[in-house]
Scaffold this active site. Structure first.
Site, PDB file in Angstrom:
ATOM      1  N   HIS A 152       0.828  -1.209   0.000  1.00 59.85           N
ATOM      2  CA  HIS A 152       0.000   0.000   0.000  1.00 59.85           C
ATOM      3  C   HIS A 152       0.861   1.257   0.000  1.00 59.85           C
ATOM      4  O   HIS A 152       2.020   1.254   0.419  1.00 59.85           O
ATOM      5  CB  HIS A 152      -0.934   0.002   1.216  1.00 59.85           C
ATOM      6  CG  HIS A 152      -0.205   0.097   2.533  1.00 59.85           C
ATOM      7  ND1 HIS A 152       0.279   1.289   3.024  1.00 59.85           N
ATOM      8  CD2 HIS A 152       0.118  -0.850   3.438  1.00 59.85           C
ATOM      9  CE1 HIS A 152       0.876   1.071   4.191  1.00 59.85           C
ATOM     10  NE2 HIS A 152       0.797  -0.229   4.461  1.00 59.85           N
ATOM     11  N   GLU A 195      -1.891  -7.228   7.458  1.00 56.46           N
ATOM     12  CA  GLU A 195      -0.616  -6.906   8.090  1.00 56.46           C
ATOM     13  C   GLU A 195      -0.451  -7.694   9.384  1.00 56.46           C
ATOM     14  O   GLU A 195      -1.379  -8.348   9.875  1.00 56.46           O
ATOM     15  CB  GLU A 195      -0.556  -5.387   8.342  1.00 56.46           C
ATOM     16  CG  GLU A 195       0.729  -4.861   8.967  1.00 56.46           C
ATOM     17  CD  GLU A 195       1.979  -5.167   8.160  1.00 56.46           C
ATOM     18  OE1 GLU A 195       2.340  -6.351   8.082  1.00 56.46           O
ATOM     19  OE2 GLU A 195       2.629  -4.226   7.655  1.00 56.46           O
TER      20      GLU A 195
END
Length: 232
Positions: A23, A135
């Site tokens: 990202h 994550e």
């Protein structure tokens, strides 16, 4: 060559091409890169992209289109967090959404305090979410997701059907996922990819997930490949 690190040949029909995307810059990254303790701040719950992050999205989008990748990628899989969703729809979404359209937008205007116009779901690959490419789980509020209903409102044309629970049951406030657990989750995710029919797939995920997953696979690779895939 090292023993056990040979070269494998595989028929093309048994292969997939995956495009790994970390990202763009999130609001948590700005302070977190200066002081790791900043990741503990609840101010960064499910952190969204910064304005620099959106510029990075725009830059990658231009590359994806100029290189022709937007015509080859059959599916985009995103971690179900704000920063990865914003990156996924910004890079791979359609052009020119208008309120007169009969189709839902991938992202509504100003989703996640983005100050961005709505993003169309026309002429782009489907975007789905999958929890196993999230994550490093636990403790850091920036890695906790919000309810699926909240995301569905902000990203109407993104497919959240693979997410089993409305609320985040994976993130724990007092327990941090171990590196070994994260790597095992990464391998599980890659094995799941083989069950997909698509051959060219973009994955929008996180630096920790990518680093530890690829690091766990290094012993299966030639030494030159190890150096390349295990760089931070």
């Amino acid at each position: 060559m090292e023993t056990g690190a040979g070269i494998g040949l595989y028929p093309l029909h048994r292969c997939k091409t995956i495009y790994l995307v970390r990202h763009a810059q999130g609001i948590h990254n700005v302070d977190g890169e200066k002081n790791y303790k900043a990741y503990m701040s609840h101010e960064y719950f499910d952190a969204e992209l910064t304005q620099l992050g959106w510029k990075q999205v725009d830059s990658l989008r231009k590359h994806v289109h100029s290189s022709g990748l937007h015509k080859k990628i059959e599916l985009v899989i995103s971690s179900p967090l704000m920063r990865t969703l914003q990156t996924a729809v910004g890079v791979f979404g359609g052009e020119g959404y208008t309120d007169m359209s009969d189709v839902l937008p991938l992202m509504v205007a100003n989703a996640g305090n983005s100050s961005r116009a709505a993003i169309s779901s026309l002429n782009c690959p489907p975007i789905i979410t999958e929890e196993s490419c999230r994550e490093h789980l636990g403790v850091h509020p920036c890695d906790q997701r919000r309810s699926i209903s909240d995301y569905q409102f902000l990203f109407p044309a993104v497919d959240f059907s693979l997410i089993e629970s409305e609320e985040d049951k994976l993130w724990k406030a007092d327990v941090r996922e171990t590196i070994e657990e994260l790597a095992a989750r990464g391998k599980m995710f890659l094995n799941w990819l083989w069950t997909r029919k698509e051959k060219e797939i973009a994955i929008v995920t996180h630096s920790g997930f990518l680093f530890h997953t690829l690091n766990a696979l290094q012993n299966e690779c030639h030494p030159d490949v190890k150096t390349e895939i295990c760089s931070q």
